[in-house]
Design a protein around this motif. Structure first.
Motif, PDB file in Angstrom:
ATOM      1  N   GLY A  83     -43.276  26.239 -43.638  1.00 49.42           N
ATOM      2  CA  GLY A  83     -44.281  26.790 -42.752  1.00 49.42           C
ATOM      3  C   GLY A  83     -44.482  28.273 -43.002  1.00 49.42           C
ATOM      4  N   HIS A  84     -45.280  28.887 -42.158  1.00 48.44           N
ATOM      5  CA  HIS A  84     -45.513  30.322 -42.291  1.00 48.44           C
ATOM      6  C   HIS A  84     -45.759  30.913 -40.903  1.00 48.44           C
ATOM      7  N   ARG A  86     -47.767  32.958 -38.196  1.00 48.99           N
ATOM      8  CA  ARG A  86     -49.133  33.333 -37.886  1.00 48.99           C
ATOM      9  C   ARG A  86     -49.223  34.838 -37.659  1.00 48.99           C
ATOM     10  N   LYS A 148     -42.140  17.611 -44.252  1.00 49.74           N
ATOM     11  CA  LYS A 148     -43.321  17.848 -45.087  1.00 49.74           C
ATOM     12  C   LYS A 148     -44.183  16.600 -45.191  1.00 49.74           C
ATOM     13  N   ASN A 152     -47.236  17.844 -42.472  1.00 52.72           N
ATOM     14  CA  ASN A 152     -47.695  18.858 -43.412  1.00 52.72           C
ATOM     15  C   ASN A 152     -48.863  19.669 -42.860  1.00 52.72           C
ATOM     16  N   HIS A 153     -49.777  19.013 -42.169  1.00 53.93           N
ATOM     17  CA  HIS A 153     -50.926  19.735 -41.619  1.00 53.93           C
ATOM     18  C   HIS A 153     -50.478  20.784 -40.598  1.00 53.93           C
ATOM     19  N   THR A 154     -49.522  20.422 -39.763  1.00 58.73           N
ATOM     20  CA  THR A 154     -49.013  21.367 -38.760  1.00 58.73           C
ATOM     21  C   THR A 154     -48.300  22.527 -39.436  1.00 58.73           C
ATOM     22  N   LEU A 155     -47.608  22.257 -40.538  1.00 56.75           N
ATOM     23  CA  LEU A 155     -46.973  23.322 -41.312  1.00 56.75           C
ATOM     24  C   LEU A 155     -48.028  24.262 -41.895  1.00 56.75           C
ATOM     25  N   GLU A 156     -49.079  23.685 -42.471  1.00 54.55           N
ATOM     26  CA  GLU A 156     -50.102  24.499 -43.134  1.00 54.55           C
ATOM     27  C   GLU A 156     -50.865  25.389 -42.165  1.00 54.55           C
ATOM     28  N   THR A 157     -51.017  24.944 -40.925  1.00 57.26           N
ATOM     29  CA  THR A 157     -51.757  25.727 -39.928  1.00 57.26           C
ATOM     30  C   THR A 157     -50.866  26.728 -39.182  1.00 57.26           C
ATOM     31  N   GLN A 161     -42.671  25.752 -37.873  1.00 54.36           N
ATOM     32  CA  GLN A 161     -41.808  26.521 -38.765  1.00 54.36           C
ATOM     33  C   GLN A 161     -40.417  25.888 -38.763  1.00 54.36           C
TER      34      GLN A 161
END
Length: 332
Positions: A83-84, A86, A148, A152-157, A161
């Motif tokens: 994740g990342h 925000r 993942k 994955n979509h929740t990680l990308e947005t 995390q």
């Protein structure tokens, strides 16, 4: 004997107060003059929540404002694996610690419940943080693949995390030989590590959102739980209620705190990590912060246990009656 106990309590309080003062002085967060005066005039632990508190209380709807995320040393010794972060501060961070269980894993079901039972609008201002409290390489890789693959979509947005602490945060548990509350050494070691995990999870989550919700890796959430939490917060503000924690379940999950209190809570759990289980330490903090158990606010019951097998080896958790739970909320 009574005088000895009183002396011990006095020493503990003085030590805690001194260490918390040191933590606050070393913090990079700026404190207003009124906050400093608040620290001098009020009892132990009350000042830690005063930093930027008024500003955060006004930020119930994070979709209308853009407040940059501010990180401090409180979140050190924790690494982001998936994740990342925000750029802007959110409304709510949901934190949970996960550790391997020998007979079952409930993490996938828990994350699915937390993600799918909030609205699309809420997903833009809520962040879920999974704290992996272990360093077994194969289990770590397996868990990361599962997350993942399914989220994955929740990680990308930036809505999810996954983090892991440095192994150096843990003491040699085998050297802890003092038992309290007639617990076995196995249980003392387990609850001590759990307190450390909770503490570093609190520290990592401190600057992500205005509020922090603590859950566990084996719970299920009620549909629309974010909306209910926000309604409860609005009611507290409307009634001018003083609160330290809003409770939406029993035990040490479903507990809502101001993020401005998390560093203080981290310090407290680390200071008394061996003395008591985390939920008992939380009860002590409530008494210190509120001085009156009637001021503890209980909201709707929004979470229930899903798992039968505890992270404590050999412990079986009594599962709540599903019919009774449905009567309470109607949404599980």
């Amino acid at each position: 004997m009574a005088s000895q106990r009183n002396l011990k309590v006095t020493v503990v309080v003085l030590v805690t107060y001194s260490l918390l003062q040191l933590q606050l002085m070393q913090s990079k967060d700026k404190m207003s003059a009124s906050s400093i005066q608040h620290l001098r005039n009020h009892e132990l632990l009350t000042a830690a929540s005063s930093v930027n508190k008024d500003t955060k209380e006004q930020h119930l709807d994070s979709t209308t404002m853009s407040v940059p995320v501010q990180r401090s040393q409180c979140g050190s010794n924790v690494t982001l694996l998936l994740g990342h972060q925000r750029q802007n501060r959110g409304f709510l961070t949901i934190g949970l610690c996960t550790v391997p269980r020998s007979k079952a894993s409930y993490l996938k079901d828990t994350l699915h419940s937390l993600v799918t039972r909030m609205s699309e609008a809420d997903k833009k201002r809520v962040v879920i943080v999974v704290f992996m409290g272990y360093h077994n390489e194969s289990i770590t890789e397996e868990t990361l693949r599962m997350i993942k693959s399914n989220f994955n979509h929740t990680l990308e947005t930036g809505g999810l995390q996954v983090v892991q602490p440095d192994i150096s945060i843990y003491p040699n548990l085998s050297k802890i030989t003092r038992r309290t509350f007639n617990d076995t050494l196995q249980r003392v070691h387990w609850r001590t590590k759990q307190n450390i995990d909770f503490a570093y999870l609190f520290g990592y989550c401190e600057g992500i959102s205005d509020y922090y919700l603590h859950v566990e890796d084996d719970v299920v959430a009620a549909t629309g739980y974010i909306s209910d939490i926000e309604t409860s917060l609005s009611n507290q503000k409307r009634l001018h209620n003083q609160w330290f924690v809003l409770e939406f379940a029993g035990g040490f999950f479903g507990k809502l705190f101001r993020s401005s209190d998390l560093c203080m809570m981290k310090t407290y759990l680390l200071l008394f990590q061996v003395e008591k289980p985390g939920d008992w330490l939380l009860a002590d903090l409530k008494n210190i912060k509120l001085h009156d158990s009637k001021k503890v606010k209980h909201g709707k019951r929004l979470f229930k246990h899903l798992g039968r097998y505890s992270s404590l080896e050999g412990k079986i958790v009594k599962i709540e009656n599903k019919t009774a739970i449905k009567v309470i909320t109607g949404r599980f």
